[in-house]
Every structure is written in structure tokens, then in C-alpha cells.
Design a protein around this motif. Structure first.
Motif: not given
Length: 228
Positions: A209, A211, A220-227
Motif C-alpha cells: 500500500r 500513503v 492518499l492511502d491506496w493499494p500499490t497495484q492501483i496507485a
């Protein structure tokens, strides 16, 4: 949030840091589960180190709650947080230059002499570059070797969560790759890892993830696969 943390990792709920009434860190909520890396990204002054210090207990938390495992540690002193299972590799490494690699690890390891020796051997097996320098003093190590030693010192007590503050700072690219591989290895062994970093591509490559902080605010706080 319930009276117990939802997992054995690290949880922050609306943590805020103020100095002289001015907010350095606006209310931040995040969680780091065991076996994962959460990368905290942002420019200088974004609040990454302030966040780390709030968790460690070296920055006063104006409000909010911090959980480590099933315990709320918000009001605990630094040493109690460490004993409960919090590891920390600070920015700049902060090693004792006159201690050898083995002595540095021995000071940080808990337990009897036999238990400390077992833990030291385990760390040297995990970080082979340190095994070759076991009897070398810290000031004679390269920057990358010093960083590996700082990380090994932080995790020798087998913490529930470890905080890494700018571990790649000042290192050559090839050494950075080694450090980030070690970071991923910590998570793969089951540790919850919070990584404050400016090397965005490498951080995203090892993180589960991301941040993003800016001026003390969580953007932002998001899974890296999407980020990514």
C-alpha cells in the motif's frame, strides 16, 4: 474503532501532532497489517518523519490513538513501545561508531547470552554482508552496510512492526536495490513494515500500500497495484 486492534500489526486512528498549537500532522488514520509494507511518500516537510516520531513516542501526539498488536500504546514511553514489539531504524542510522557489528546487535537483542547469540546468528544469516563484517566497527562500514546494520538492529527483537525512516538516503542505486530487497524480505517474514521514503519507484516496487502526505495531511492511502 473497537477496544482492541483489528489485527496484530500497527493501527493509527486520527493521530495529530501539534507544536505550539500549530499542526505538524493533521489527523492521520492508517493501518499496517503483518506481512505487508506500507510506503509513506512525500517531499521534504510533508510529515513523514513526524509520523514516524509520533508512533515511536518521540513526538507529542495532541490527539488520536495508536495500537500495536492488541495494545493501545498512545501514552506509552518509547522504551515500553519497543519492549512491546516496535522496531525503529531512524533516518541517519544513528549507530554507535565504536561498536562492532556483533556488539551493536548484542546490545539490541533481548534475552540470555545464548538467546542473544542465536538472534545475532539469525540476523547475520538474513544480512550476509554483515556476516563478513561481524568484527568490524560501525564507522568502518560502507553506507549500505551501515543501513543494513541499522535495519538488523531494529528487527533483532522480532518486533510486531518496524518503522524505517528514509533507509535509502545517500546510497548508491545498486545499494538501494539491496536495501529495498531487505525491506521486502522483512514483510515476507511476517513483520508489519512502515516505510517512509522519497525514492518513489523503488518504494512502490516493494510496497503493498502507499500513503501520500503533503504538509502534514494524508492525501492518499491506496493499494500499490492501483496507485502505480
Amino acid at each position: 474503532m473497537t477496544e482492541t486492534a483489528p489485527h496484530r500489526g500497527l493501527v493509527l486512528e486520527d493521530v495529530e501532532v501539534r507544536v505550539a498549537g500549530a499542526p505538524l500532522l493533521s489527523p492521520v488514520s492508517l493501518s499496517v497489517e503483518p506481512g505487508t509494507v506500507v510506503a509513506v511518500l512525500g517531499a521534504n516537510g510533508a510529515g513523514k518523519s513526524t509520523l514516524i516520531h509520533a508512533i515511536v513516542g518521540t513526538a507529542g501526539v495532541a490527539r488520536g490513538r495508536i495500537w500495536l498488536g492488541q495494545a493501545e500504546i498512545s501514552d506509552w514511553p518509547v522504551e515500553r513501545r519497543v519492549r512491546h514489539g516496535l522496531g525503529w531504524a531512524p533516518e541517519g542510522r544513528r549507530l554507535f561508531p565504536g561498536l562492532t557489528v556483533a556488539e551493536t546487535l548484542d546490545v539490541a537483542a533481548p534475552g540470555s547470552a545464548a538467546e542473544r547469540a542465536r538472534r545475532i546468528d539469525a540476523m547475520l544469516a538474513r544480512f550476509p554482508v554483515l556476516a563478513e563484517k561481524r568484527h568490524e566497527t560501525a564507522w568502518r562500514l560502507s553506507g549500505g552496510q551501515q543501513q543494513m546494520l541499522a535495519i538488523a538492529r531494529a528487527v533483532i527483537a522480532e518486533p510486531l512492526a518496524v518503522l524505517l525512516d528514509e533507509p535509502s538516503l545517500g546510497l548508491a542505486p545498486v545499494v538501494r536495490d539491496q536495501v529495498f530487497a531487505a525491506v521486502r524480505g522483512l514483510a515476507d517474514a511476517g513483520t508489519a513494515v512502515l516505510l517512509a521514503e522519497q525514492d518513489v519507484p523503488r518504494a512502490l516496487a516493494v510496497a503493498d500500500r502507499v500513503v501520500v502526505l503533503a504538509r502534514g495531511r494524508l492525501l492518499l492511502d491506496w493499494p500499490t497495484q492501483i496507485a502505480a
